[in-house]
Design an enzyme around this catalytic site. Structure first.
Site, PDB file in Angstrom:
ATOM      1  N   GLU A   1       0.757  -1.127  -0.106  1.00 36.66           N
ATOM      2  CA  GLU A   1       0.012   0.157   0.122  1.00 36.66           C
ATOM      3  C   GLU A   1       0.925   1.132  -0.126  1.00 36.66           C
ATOM      4  O   GLU A   1       0.304   2.328   0.075  1.00 36.66           O
ATOM      5  CB  GLU A   1      -0.821   0.195   1.248  1.00 36.66           C
ATOM      6  CG  GLU A   1      -0.233  -0.278   2.411  1.00 36.66           C
ATOM      7  CD  GLU A   1      -1.364  -0.135   3.673  1.00 36.66           C
ATOM      8  OE1 GLU A   1      -1.515   0.813   4.219  1.00 36.66           O
ATOM      9  OE2 GLU A   1      -1.958  -1.225   3.982  1.00 36.66           O
TER      10      GLU A   1
ATOM     11  N   CYS B   1      -3.689  -4.189   4.292  1.00 38.87           N
ATOM     12  CA  CYS B   1      -2.527  -5.082   4.881  1.00 38.87           C
ATOM     13  C   CYS B   1      -3.111  -6.640   4.293  1.00 38.87           C
ATOM     14  O   CYS B   1      -2.295  -7.514   4.980  1.00 38.87           O
ATOM     15  CB  CYS B   1      -2.772  -4.931   6.631  1.00 38.87           C
ATOM     16  SG  CYS B   1      -2.040  -3.250   6.962  1.00 38.87           S
TER      17      CYS B   1
ATOM     18  N   HIS C   1      -1.945 -11.351  11.872  1.00 37.98           N
ATOM     19  CA  HIS C   1      -1.461 -10.047  11.111  1.00 37.98           C
ATOM     20  C   HIS C   1      -1.097  -9.220  12.431  1.00 37.98           C
ATOM     21  O   HIS C   1      -2.022  -9.117  13.467  1.00 37.98           O
ATOM     22  CB  HIS C   1      -2.553  -9.360  10.212  1.00 37.98           C
ATOM     23  CG  HIS C   1      -2.281  -7.996  10.073  1.00 37.98           C
ATOM     24  ND1 HIS C   1      -1.222  -7.330   9.527  1.00 37.98           N
ATOM     25  CD2 HIS C   1      -2.874  -6.880  10.223  1.00 37.98           C
ATOM     26  CE1 HIS C   1      -1.169  -6.217   9.330  1.00 37.98           C
ATOM     27  NE2 HIS C   1      -2.042  -5.629   9.955  1.00 37.98           N
TER      28      HIS C   1
END
Length: 420
Positions: free
Chosen positions: A82, A114, A250
């Site tokens: 990103e 993400c 994550h």
């Protein structure tokens, strides 16, 4: 069904870092709240570093270890980020060139917050499973950097970034997907995905990130539960507490992962606090070791946790890892795979922890100076020559190492060179 997954994997956690406890004191943050982040260090990008250099430095050891014939079988290159450097041109073209890959290669970029690294993983896995080109390999590079800008006319960062600043890192994870999953063998078909529209965090402009931290946390927790429940529909006999020897999440920051695991253990298994804490230390904490030293690297965050889990777990016997990926906006996925001792040995040979140890530690004065100059590399910079000697100590720490650096931007075209 054929085996598929990660054949080789490497992490690049930058060339410099900042002790985030010093940052918290410098910004006069609430230290009690700060401790809940479970962060120790954050990696930083110097002016001559960008998502391309980070990605190339992660991928180079993997590519260099291949024979010429094996390297030519890389038929797909996916970059996941990103932190794009152009609205149209893909990072993958630069990486393809500087890694010296075969021109008979499909190369493109994924931008999906993400979740992008996991999207790249699954796209590569399905390319291999399709068998449209038997024996082919796919190289996936998740690379992101955070360049904080000082607020115009202010001496401090904008208030909404106060607690994002300590956790936002820079780094890249590169991995090769093939029919030889030495590192991580995917449980094909064992995955659950879940997503919906939510405005938790976004980048409305290339150099701006805004969001609602509380909403982001709630969305992360909601997705973790529902992605796992979807996984359970496909694997009916799965048990969250017993089916996975380790869990990789994550990791925006360790505290969010701890909260998500606590919620899952309480809601899914009915575990008590003491049991939850012990389970966190055994199954989750190994995956946070590198994350606590690098920070949130967005698309590569869950893959950084996976690498940390494999490096620090016990794999004397084959073990299954549960893997949860989340990307704001939002999209999430829970999947799983098997790791064996030989895979751990192969990953440990790359000495990721040692690489992190050898980074240059920035002082607060150097860090503030770095922030003040970040505007020179705003999105859309037309022309600039980069100074590699900005911090002599950082350059000295890379002596004898082969690494890619950004030399200049000339009429928008980025020119890189391998240095040592």
């Amino acid at each position: 069904m054929m085996s598929v997954g990660i054949e080789a994997m490497n992490v690049f956690g930058g060339t410099t870092y900042l002790d985030v406890s010093q940052l918290a004191q410098h910004r006069k943050l609430d230290t009690a709240r700060f401790q809940n982040l479970l962060m120790d260090q954050k990696a930083l990008a110097l002016p001559y570093e960008d998502p391309v250099t980070f990605g190339a430095n992660a991928a180079r050891p993997i590519v260099d270890a291949l024979s010429a014939a094996e390297k030519d079988r890389i038929e797909m290159l996916i970059t996941c980020t990103e932190s794009g450097i152009d609205f149209g041109k893909s990072l993958s073209t630069y990486l393809h060139h500087y890694l010296g890959l075969n021109r008979n290669c499909r190369l493109f970029e994924i931008k999906q917050a993400c979740y992008s690294g996991t999207a790249g993983l699954q796209m590569a896995v399905n390319f291999i499973l399709s068998q449209v080109s038997p024996g082919a390999k796919a190289l996936v590079i998740a690379t992101d950097i955070a360049r904080f800008m000082l607020a115009d006319g202010a001496d401090e960062l904008q208030a909404e970034l106060a607690f994002a600043e300590p956790s936002s890192g820079a780094g890249a994870v590169a991995f090769l997907v093939s029919e030889r999953p030495h590192i991580f063998q995917i449980d094909v078909g064992a995955n659950g995905y879940y997503g919906y529209e939510v405005m938790d965090t976004c980048r409305p402009a290339p150099d701006m990130e805004v969001g609602d931290a509380d909403l982001s946390l709630l969305s992360y927790l909601d997705c973790c539960e529902n992605a796992f429940l979807e996984y359970k529909k496909r694997v009916p006999d799965v048990d969250y507490a017993r089916s996975f020897q380790y869990l990789s999440f994550h990791t925006p920051f360790g505290g969010m992962v701890k909260g998500a695991h606590r919620t899952m253990m309480r809601k899914i298994t009915g575990a008590k606090p003491a049991e939850i804490e012990a389970d966190f230390e055994q199954r989750v904490l190994p995956g946070l070791i590198y994350c606590r030293r690098v920070g949130n690297i967005m698309g590569g965050g869950v893959l950084l946790a996976l690498a940390s889990t494999i490096d620090h777990g016990n794999f004397q016997n084959p073990a299954r890892i549960g893997y949860f990926s989340y990307g704001s906006g939002c999209c999430s996925e829970f999947l799983s795979g098997i790791v064996r001792k030989e895979g751990q040995i192969a990953l440990q040979q790359l000495k990721i922890g040692q690489q992190l140890d050898q980074r240059y530690a920035l002082s607060m004065e150097e860090y503030d100076y770095l922030l003040s100059g970040n505007s020179q590399l705003r999105f859309g910079t037309r022309n600039i020559c980069l100074d590699e000697d900005i911090f002599p100590g950082a350059k000295l720490a890379q002596t004898g190492k082969k690494y890619l650096k950004l030399r200049e931007i000339k009429a928008f075209h980025r020119v890189y060179e391998w240095a040592s």
